[in-house]
Design an enzyme around this catalytic site. Structure first.
Site, PDB file in Angstrom:
ATOM      1  N   HIS A  80       0.867  -1.178   0.000  1.00 40.56           N
ATOM      2  CA  HIS A  80       0.000   0.000   0.000  1.00 40.56           C
ATOM      3  C   HIS A  80       0.900   1.223   0.000  1.00 40.56           C
ATOM      4  CE1 HIS A  80      -3.860   2.091   0.673  1.00 40.56           C
ATOM      5  NE2 HIS A  80      -3.080   2.988   1.253  1.00 40.56           N
ATOM      6  N   CYS A  81       0.853   1.978  -1.090  1.00 37.28           N
ATOM      7  CA  CYS A  81       1.760   3.113  -1.263  1.00 37.28           C
ATOM      8  C   CYS A  81       1.195   4.345  -0.560  1.00 37.28           C
ATOM      9  CB  CYS A  81       1.968   3.406  -2.752  1.00 37.28           C
ATOM     10  SG  CYS A  81       3.055   4.819  -3.060  1.00 37.28           S
TER      11      CYS A  81
END
Length: 428
Positions: A120-121
């Site tokens: 998850h950026c």
């Protein structure tokens, strides 16, 4: 109310947008007033083309849905799934109350299982997954190339300033221009270096067809192999069960060309890999993946991990003879198990029992403490928040650093039989 709902991660996209605007457009303003070497026409067009590509790819990396697991999806081979569950390879998400396809993980931010989740950026506020990975790669590529080109233009102007450093100040740029040039050089250089390293690492992962999470799992598997060698090839799981640990090859490395093609949306058209408006991978994909055949195709990934095996189910205190004779008892027991599982999943249920770290358990067993094995394997200290799920790789990362819900990945209240999982799924 607004302050309570605010999260600093909400500033990530505005911050990146301001950074792109600062580097792409204030630099052109500087070049316009830099009389010693004003911006040439071809430089102007290149800068703005790169800027458009960066904006498009960043927008798509932020807004494209990372994917969802269909509600009616079930593993194609249920018999093999039974064996997987028995061997510590359970692919059931107790958060989503659904089966997890290969390479899927539960994201604690998106609050659902993501197909082929990479991480998850925080800078896109989105998961890098099977569907968003091509857009993310194109964003990194154009950001590195665009800022690299800007770096050459800034360095050219900085060289002119340095060459004329002995001339009177009124013959060169003003103080404001010098400060602006210095800030542009520092910000652009540091950002370019960070993204260049990230791009190289992403290209390496793309060539090997490994996600960031899978790289962590590979290193975790190697650690378990080293531990198992000390104990004759076995490690103890919950309840004292012995788990055989043997080397398992990563199954999704199918060759460099095939790996890159699969990671960039499945297209063999190399030009489409760089096209900012390229289509998102087909939504019907992302549930099954080609394997290299080095291992038994029925073996799932990741390999067995004693610390990711659910707790053994508790047995009812009743003789087998009475249980076999009373069919109503079986129905009541099954309904009770389903209800207990639902309560644990939706309302918190029983507190999660975290396994102590391997070295703590090893030292306790070596010292022969008075606690029994089943009691000493688990920690009741609520202040100890990091059990074996706190294991970190060589870079100091643990699963939660990639956005994964560690409790969903490592622990479950009990080992729920597959039949009960299937019945609970049909009741939804």
């Amino acid at each position: 109310m607004l302050c309570r709902s605010f999260n600093i991660s909400q500033l990530a996209i505005p911050f990146v947008s301001v950074l792109i605007s600062f580097l792409a457009y204030t630099s052109q303003l500087f070049f316009y007033y830099f009389e010693e070497a004003p911006l040439r026409s071809e430089e102007f067009w290149r800068l703005n083309i790169f800027a458009v590509c960066i904006w498009v790819c960043y927008y798509r990396a932020c807004t494209v849905d990372p994917g969802r697991i269909p509600k009616d999806w079930t593993p194609p081979n249920l018999k093999q799934l039974e064996k997987d569950c028995a061997g510590g390879r359970q692919r059931w998400c107790r958060r989503c109350e659904a089966f997890k396809p290969p390479r899927a993980h539960h994201c604690k931010t998106c609050q659902r299982c993501i197909p082929k989740m990479d991480h998850h950026c925080p800078w896109t506020s989105n998961c890098v997954s099977h569907f968003t990975y091509p857009h993310f790669m194109r964003f990194l590529f154009y950001a590195v190339v665009g800022m690299g080109y800007l770096e050459t233009l800034l360095f050219e102007r900085a060289s002119i300033v340095w060459a004329s450093r002995h001339l009177p100040s009124y013959l060169g740029p003003g103080l404001g221009q010098l400060v602006h040039l210095f800030i542009l050089l520092v910000v652009n250089s540091l950002t370019w270096l960070a993204l260049f390293i990230l791009l190289l690492r992403s290209i390496w992962s793309l060539a090997l067809n490994t996600t960031t999470i899978e790289s962590w799992e590979i290193e975790r598997h190697e650690t378990l192999l080293r531990r198992a060698r000390h104990f004759g090839g076995y490690l103890s799981g919950p309840g004292g069960i012995q788990i055989r640990i043997k080397k398992q090859e990563f199954p999704y490395d199918i060759g460099i060309w095939s790996n890159i093609r699969a990671g960039m949306g499945g297209s063999a058209n190399v030009l489409s890999w760089f096209w900012p408006f390229a289509a998102t991978p087909d939504r019907s994909t992302g549930l099954e993946f080609e394997v290299n055949g080095f291992e038994d195709p029925n073996l799932s990934w990741p390999p067995p991990d004693p610390d990711r095996i659910p707790l053994p189910a508790k047995r009812e205190d009743m003789s087998a003879a009475i249980a076999a004779a009373d069919a109503s008892y079986h129905r009541a027991l099954q309904a009770r198990n389903i209800q207990r599982s639902n309560d644990a999943s939706h309302s918190g249920g029983h507190p999660i029992q975290r396994r102590k770290r391997f070295h703590d358990r090893f030292n306790e067993n070596k010292a022969k403490e008075r606690l029994s094995e089943s009691e000493s394997d688990f920690s009741d200290d609520e202040e100890v928040q990091d059990g074996e799920e706190g294991w970190k790789n060589s870079e100091g990362d643990r699963l939660r650093d990639f956005g994964v819900d560690e409790e969903a990945e490592f622990y479950d209240e009990e080992d729920i039989p597959l039949g009960i999982l299937m019945q609970r799924r049909r009741q939804q």
